[in-house]
Design an enzyme around this catalytic site. Structure first.
Site, PDB file in Angstrom:
ATOM      1  N   ASP A  31       0.826  -1.206   0.000  1.00  0.00           N
ATOM      2  CA  ASP A  31       0.000   0.000   0.000  1.00  0.00           C
ATOM      3  C   ASP A  31       0.864   1.260   0.000  1.00  0.00           C
ATOM      4  O   ASP A  31       1.947   1.278   0.578  1.00  0.00           O
ATOM      5  CB  ASP A  31      -0.901  -0.013   1.239  1.00  0.00           C
ATOM      6  N   ARG A  35       0.173   7.616  -2.990  1.00  0.00           N
ATOM      7  CA  ARG A  35       0.664   8.713  -2.156  1.00  0.00           C
ATOM      8  C   ARG A  35       2.145   8.974  -2.389  1.00  0.00           C
ATOM      9  O   ARG A  35       2.600  10.119  -2.351  1.00  0.00           O
ATOM     10  CB  ARG A  35       0.398   8.389  -0.681  1.00  0.00           C
ATOM     11  N   GLU A  78     -11.899  -4.802  -5.213  1.00  0.00           N
ATOM     12  CA  GLU A  78     -12.396  -3.430  -5.146  1.00  0.00           C
ATOM     13  C   GLU A  78     -11.603  -2.462  -6.010  1.00  0.00           C
ATOM     14  O   GLU A  78     -12.064  -1.342  -6.285  1.00  0.00           O
ATOM     15  CB  GLU A  78     -12.374  -2.931  -3.689  1.00  0.00           C
ATOM     16  N   ASN A  79     -10.403  -2.870  -6.441  1.00  0.00           N
ATOM     17  CA  ASN A  79      -9.564  -1.954  -7.218  1.00  0.00           C
ATOM     18  C   ASN A  79     -10.109  -1.630  -8.601  1.00  0.00           C
ATOM     19  O   ASN A  79      -9.664  -0.681  -9.245  1.00  0.00           O
ATOM     20  CB  ASN A  79      -8.141  -2.515  -7.350  1.00  0.00           C
ATOM     21  N   ARG A 199       1.665  -4.311   6.768  1.00  0.00           N
ATOM     22  CA  ARG A 199       1.018  -3.270   5.968  1.00  0.00           C
ATOM     23  C   ARG A 199       1.809  -1.971   6.062  1.00  0.00           C
ATOM     24  O   ARG A 199       1.800  -1.304   7.091  1.00  0.00           O
ATOM     25  CB  ARG A 199      -0.423  -3.008   6.396  1.00  0.00           C
ATOM     26  N   SER A 207      -8.268  -4.478   5.031  1.00  0.00           N
ATOM     27  CA  SER A 207      -8.700  -4.255   3.648  1.00  0.00           C
ATOM     28  C   SER A 207      -9.073  -5.537   2.891  1.00  0.00           C
ATOM     29  O   SER A 207      -8.668  -5.720   1.738  1.00  0.00           O
ATOM     30  CB  SER A 207      -7.641  -3.473   2.874  1.00  0.00           C
TER      31      SER A 207
END
Length: 253
Positions: A31, A35, A78-79, A199, A207
């Site tokens: 993840d 960002r 979900e991506n 994570r 998630s």
């Protein structure tokens, strides 16, 4: 369940790790790519590219230190909600990675498997996944499981449907259902549950990742974004893991 969020300065964690008692199975939620790119004024695709390169680095290092299993969350169910251009970039990166992996498999000798429903993926990518899996089946050493179009809830629903179908057709008896035989219906059939789930990125949630399998895993969270997650960060996670007392619902010594 212990939760750990690291803010310590980097140290020589290799000296602190007992390499004779490593976890058998480490799982990572990769993840923070978006960002990472945003902080650098780059498109999100650049973050995914950097994340893919780091996956190669960390997977190779896991093999070097003797881990048996590494499972990574590459693309969730979900991506698909992300912008089409971002999904396309991720699929392109996966294709490039698998093509390069196939070329170097005899040298790297890493066994590769895939968890998830591959049917919605582009046909060429599905074929590459199958080719990669077939080529590497006889390799020994680290097994890398890549979760593609994977979701923990989706996996459990699929397993329940498959078991129900076997009951209808006489191949299974609902009265004999237990954890062990239900696990055989999961994508991870034959793979031991993860001992440690890592994570990066500062988020502290699971998630929808390995919901069944991580029931007694140790969790490690760090603020480091995935493209910056280094070998030292992995070693720091292993140090934290080895400091834990794993009781599996029992009483510690």
């Amino acid at each position: 369940m212990a939760w750990f969020k690291s803010k310590e300065k980097k140290q020589d964690f290799a000296a602190q790790v007992d390499f004779t008692r490593l976890p058998r199975h480490v799982a990572i939620i990769m993840d923070g790519n978006g960002r990472w790119a945003k902080r650098r004024g780059l498109p999100r695709s650049a973050g995914h590219g950097a994340g893919a390169e780091n996956f190669r680095t960390i997977a190779t290092y896991c093999k070097e230190i003797g881990l048996e299993y590494l499972t990574v969350y590459a693309f969730s169910t979900e991506n698909w909600k992300r912008p089409a251009e971002e999904v396309s970039a991720i699929m392109g990166l996966l294709k490039r990675y698998l093509l390069e992996a196939i070329e170097r498999m005899e040298r790297d000798r890493v066994k590769m498997c895939f968890f998830g429903d591959l049917s919605p993926l582009p046909k060429e990518l599905r074929l590459l996944c199958e080719q990669t899996r077939e080529i590497s089946q006889h390799y020994e050493g680290v097994q890398v499981n890549i979760c593609l179009n994977y979701g923990g809830r989706d996996e459990l629903v699929r397993a329940a449907k498959a078991f129900a179908q076997d009951c209808v057709e006489g191949r299974a008896d609902p009265n004999h259902l237990n954890e062990a035989n239900f696990s055989s219906y999961l994508f991870s059939c034959g793979v031991p549950d993860p001992d440690l789930v890592i994570r990066p990125s500062g988020e502290v949630r699971i998630s929808n990742f390995l919901l069944w399998q991580s029931a007694y895993a140790e969790f490690y969270y760090t603020d480091v974004l995935w493209p910056d997650f280094s070998k030292a960060d992995l070693l720091q996670a292993l140090v934290a893991y080895q400091a834990r007392s794993r009781r599996f619902g029992g009483v510690g010594r």
